[in-house]
Design an enzyme around this catalytic site. Sequence first.
Site, PDB file in Angstrom:
ATOM      1  N   GLY A 172      23.513  46.967  39.105  1.00  0.00           N
ATOM      2  CA  GLY A 172      24.096  47.679  39.993  1.00  0.00           C
ATOM      3  C   GLY A 172      26.090  47.598  39.394  1.00  0.00           C
ATOM      4  O   GLY A 172      26.946  47.963  39.830  1.00  0.00           O
ATOM      5  N   HIS A 219      33.350  40.183  38.801  1.00  0.00           N
ATOM      6  CA  HIS A 219      34.138  39.748  39.902  1.00  0.00           C
ATOM      7  C   HIS A 219      32.436  39.475  41.356  1.00  0.00           C
ATOM      8  O   HIS A 219      31.809  39.863  41.396  1.00  0.00           O
ATOM      9  CB  HIS A 219      34.226  41.151  40.264  1.00  0.00           C
ATOM     10  CG  HIS A 219      33.727  42.604  39.748  1.00  0.00           C
ATOM     11  ND1 HIS A 219      33.194  42.601  38.471  1.00  0.00           N
ATOM     12  CD2 HIS A 219      32.606  43.409  41.002  1.00  0.00           C
ATOM     13  CE1 HIS A 219      32.209  44.197  39.055  1.00  0.00           C
ATOM     14  NE2 HIS A 219      32.039  44.018  40.322  1.00  0.00           N
ATOM     15  N   HIS A 226      31.737  40.456  45.487  1.00  0.00           N
ATOM     16  CA  HIS A 226      32.480  41.072  46.478  1.00  0.00           C
ATOM     17  C   HIS A 226      32.224  40.322  47.140  1.00  0.00           C
ATOM     18  O   HIS A 226      31.496  39.541  47.628  1.00  0.00           O
ATOM     19  CB  HIS A 226      31.323  42.562  46.263  1.00  0.00           C
ATOM     20  CG  HIS A 226      30.845  43.360  45.137  1.00  0.00           C
ATOM     21  ND1 HIS A 226      31.265  44.531  44.982  1.00  0.00           N
ATOM     22  CD2 HIS A 226      30.052  43.473  44.413  1.00  0.00           C
ATOM     23  CE1 HIS A 226      31.668  45.290  44.759  1.00  0.00           C
ATOM     24  NE2 HIS A 226      30.473  44.299  43.314  1.00  0.00           N
TER      25      HIS A 226
HETATM   26  P1  5GP Z   1      30.033  47.075  40.266  1.00  0.00           P
HETATM   27  O1  5GP Z   1      29.497  47.989  40.761  1.00  0.00           O
HETATM   28  O2  5GP Z   1      30.176  46.522  38.870  1.00  0.00           O
HETATM   29  O3  5GP Z   1      29.417  44.880  41.070  1.00  0.00           O
HETATM   30  O4  5GP Z   1      31.705  46.624  41.097  1.00  0.00           O
HETATM   31  C1  5GP Z   1      32.801  47.127  40.743  1.00  0.00           C
HETATM   32  C2  5GP Z   1      33.072  47.414  41.570  1.00  0.00           C
HETATM   33  O5  5GP Z   1      35.059  47.730  41.640  1.00  0.00           O
HETATM   34  C3  5GP Z   1      32.941  49.150  42.744  1.00  0.00           C
HETATM   35  O6  5GP Z   1      32.980  48.049  43.969  1.00  0.00           O
HETATM   36  C4  5GP Z   1      34.353  49.878  42.698  1.00  0.00           C
HETATM   37  O7  5GP Z   1      34.622  50.986  43.924  1.00  0.00           O
HETATM   38  C5  5GP Z   1      34.804  48.862  42.101  1.00  0.00           C
HETATM   39  N1  5GP Z   1      36.139  49.800  41.142  1.00  0.00           N
HETATM   40  C6  5GP Z   1      36.392  50.600  40.315  1.00  0.00           C
HETATM   41  N2  5GP Z   1      37.265  50.882  39.753  1.00  0.00           N
HETATM   42  C7  5GP Z   1      38.630  50.072  40.533  1.00  0.00           C
HETATM   43  C8  5GP Z   1      39.684  50.125  40.666  1.00  0.00           C
HETATM   44  O8  5GP Z   1      40.324  50.969  39.671  1.00  0.00           O
HETATM   45  N3  5GP Z   1      39.981  49.595  41.798  1.00  0.00           N
HETATM   46  C9  5GP Z   1      39.557  48.767  43.347  1.00  0.00           C
HETATM   47  N4  5GP Z   1      40.441  48.856  43.470  1.00  0.00           N
HETATM   48  N5  5GP Z   1      38.565  49.582  42.522  1.00  0.00           N
HETATM   49  C10 5GP Z   1      37.976  49.958  41.727  1.00  0.00           C
END
Ligand code: 5GP
Length: 116
Positions: free
Chosen positions: A95, A102, A104
Amino acid sequence: MTERDPNCLFCRIVVGEIPSDRLLEDDRVVVFRDVNPQAPTHILAIPRVHVPSAAELTDEDGDLIAALFGALRAVAEDAGLHDYRIVTNVGAGAGQSVFHLHFHLLAGRRLTWPPG
Ligand code: 5GP
Ligand code: ZN
């Protein structure tokens, strides 16, 4: 570990090229709200330096990991959160969609286990 990847979305957020709703920042980490929240509270904590994922962390990153979790703890305390989940996805199959480390923090609704 590179200091910054100009093509990386979160590196661009770190330097302010892309705006973010920041809750906390210091010399090592930035904490901001997720743009597409999956819970009433959905926060991301990232290092200022570009680390692609938790898989690229090394034994030298202990202080950085402590800083990330310290920032998340401070934000949770400020918001009065007692029940929350901290999660990091490693790899597209798990995911991960942004390849800058990062964590969450999700809260404010019942969180099921195991995650989907
Ligand atoms: P991943 O899917 O990599 O675990 O999480 C990436 C997260 O970054 C997602 O929850 C997505 O909503 C968030 N995200 C993507 N682009 C942006 C953005 O431009 N600004 C912010 N604040 N969050 C973002
Ligand atoms: Zn980056």
